[in-house]
Motif scaffolding. Sequence first.
Motif, PDB file in Angstrom:
ATOM      1  N   PHE A  33      73.635 -11.836  54.879  1.00  0.00           N
ATOM      2  CA  PHE A  33      73.544 -10.396  54.654  1.00  0.00           C
ATOM      3  C   PHE A  33      74.939  -9.775  54.639  1.00  0.00           C
ATOM      4  CE2 PHE A  33      73.189  -6.010  56.069  1.00  0.00           C
ATOM      5  CZ  PHE A  33      72.253  -5.526  55.176  1.00  0.00           C
ATOM      6  N   SER A  34      75.804 -10.217  55.560  1.00  0.00           N
ATOM      7  CA  SER A  34      77.176  -9.699  55.610  1.00  0.00           C
ATOM      8  C   SER A  34      77.942 -10.045  54.340  1.00  0.00           C
ATOM      9  CB  SER A  34      77.919 -10.270  56.818  1.00  0.00           C
ATOM     10  OG  SER A  34      77.330  -9.835  58.002  1.00  0.00           O
ATOM     11  N   PHE A  35      77.773 -11.285  53.856  1.00  0.00           N
ATOM     12  CA  PHE A  35      78.421 -11.676  52.599  1.00  0.00           C
ATOM     13  C   PHE A  35      77.943 -10.793  51.455  1.00  0.00           C
ATOM     14  CE2 PHE A  35      79.156 -16.341  53.963  1.00  0.00           C
ATOM     15  CZ  PHE A  35      80.385 -16.018  54.493  1.00  0.00           C
ATOM     16  N   ASP A  36      76.634 -10.556  51.392  1.00  0.00           N
ATOM     17  CA  ASP A  36      76.078  -9.732  50.317  1.00  0.00           C
ATOM     18  C   ASP A  36      76.605  -8.307  50.386  1.00  0.00           C
ATOM     19  OD1 ASP A  36      74.217  -9.501  48.047  1.00  0.00           O
ATOM     20  OD2 ASP A  36      73.151  -8.111  49.373  1.00  0.00           O
ATOM     21  N   ALA A  37      76.686  -7.759  51.597  1.00  0.00           N
ATOM     22  CA  ALA A  37      77.219  -6.398  51.758  1.00  0.00           C
ATOM     23  C   ALA A  37      78.673  -6.340  51.310  1.00  0.00           C
ATOM     24  CB  ALA A  37      77.081  -5.958  53.213  1.00  0.00           C
ATOM     25  N   LYS A  38      79.459  -7.358  51.642  1.00  0.00           N
ATOM     26  CA  LYS A  38      80.868  -7.392  51.238  1.00  0.00           C
ATOM     27  C   LYS A  38      80.995  -7.493  49.718  1.00  0.00           C
ATOM     28  CE  LYS A  38      85.306  -7.753  51.761  1.00  0.00           C
ATOM     29  NZ  LYS A  38      86.082  -6.537  51.883  1.00  0.00           N
ATOM     30  N   ILE A  39      80.155  -8.293  49.102  1.00  0.00           N
ATOM     31  CA  ILE A  39      80.176  -8.420  47.636  1.00  0.00           C
ATOM     32  C   ILE A  39      79.867  -7.074  46.988  1.00  0.00           C
ATOM     33  CG2 ILE A  39      78.950  -9.431  45.667  1.00  0.00           C
ATOM     34  CD1 ILE A  39      78.664 -11.999  47.429  1.00  0.00           C
ATOM     35  N   GLN A  40      78.853  -6.382  47.503  1.00  0.00           N
ATOM     36  CA  GLN A  40      78.485  -5.078  46.945  1.00  0.00           C
ATOM     37  C   GLN A  40      79.623  -4.073  47.128  1.00  0.00           C
ATOM     38  OE1 GLN A  40      75.838  -4.622  45.033  1.00  0.00           O
ATOM     39  NE2 GLN A  40      75.371  -6.777  45.415  1.00  0.00           N
ATOM     40  N   LEU A  41      80.259  -4.093  48.289  1.00  0.00           N
ATOM     41  CA  LEU A  41      81.390  -3.190  48.537  1.00  0.00           C
ATOM     42  C   LEU A  41      82.534  -3.490  47.567  1.00  0.00           C
ATOM     43  CD1 LEU A  41      82.875  -1.023  50.169  1.00  0.00           C
ATOM     44  CD2 LEU A  41      83.547  -2.842  51.774  1.00  0.00           C
ATOM     45  N   ASN A  42      82.846  -4.766  47.376  1.00  0.00           N
ATOM     46  CA  ASN A  42      83.909  -5.137  46.442  1.00  0.00           C
ATOM     47  C   ASN A  42      83.595  -4.696  45.019  1.00  0.00           C
ATOM     48  OD1 ASN A  42      85.423  -6.261  48.468  1.00  0.00           O
ATOM     49  ND2 ASN A  42      84.915  -8.378  47.986  1.00  0.00           N
ATOM     50  N   LYS A  43      82.327  -4.798  44.619  1.00  0.00           N
ATOM     51  CA  LYS A  43      81.943  -4.337  43.275  1.00  0.00           C
ATOM     52  C   LYS A  43      82.161  -2.835  43.138  1.00  0.00           C
ATOM     53  CE  LYS A  43      78.558  -7.892  42.107  1.00  0.00           C
ATOM     54  NZ  LYS A  43      77.151  -8.207  41.860  1.00  0.00           N
ATOM     55  N   ARG A  44      81.793  -2.069  44.187  1.00  0.00           N
ATOM     56  CA  ARG A  44      82.006  -0.616  44.132  1.00  0.00           C
ATOM     57  C   ARG A  44      83.493  -0.281  44.081  1.00  0.00           C
ATOM     58  NH1 ARG A  44      77.900  -0.578  48.050  1.00  0.00           N
ATOM     59  NH2 ARG A  44      79.359   0.021  49.690  1.00  0.00           N
ATOM     60  N   ILE A  45      84.292  -1.000  44.854  1.00  0.00           N
ATOM     61  CA  ILE A  45      85.746  -0.777  44.830  1.00  0.00           C
ATOM     62  C   ILE A  45      86.300  -1.086  43.444  1.00  0.00           C
ATOM     63  CG2 ILE A  45      87.955  -1.657  45.700  1.00  0.00           C
ATOM     64  CD1 ILE A  45      86.564  -2.027  48.445  1.00  0.00           C
ATOM     65  N   ASN A  46      85.884  -2.197  42.853  1.00  0.00           N
ATOM     66  CA  ASN A  46      86.349  -2.549  41.512  1.00  0.00           C
ATOM     67  C   ASN A  46      85.955  -1.515  40.487  1.00  0.00           C
ATOM     68  OD1 ASN A  46      87.591  -4.901  42.350  1.00  0.00           O
ATOM     69  ND2 ASN A  46      85.848  -6.219  41.865  1.00  0.00           N
TER      70      ASN A  46
END
Length: 53
Positions: A33-46
């Motif tokens: 879940f933490s990995f998925d949240a980090k991936i989603q955050l990185n996508k929003r930042i990008n």
Amino acid sequence: MVTRASLSNEMLDRMSIKIPSYDLQKTIGKILFSFDAKIQLNKRINDNLKLIA
């Protein structure tokens, strides 16, 4: 389907599958879940960086 087709029901009945304890499953779930949240955050930042550029 090739692998499944070559296994008989008898062979499948004799197989033992190790399942992690419930506590370990919960720990693994939290990590994923933490990995998925980090991936989603990185996508929003990008996406924001693309808008700025």
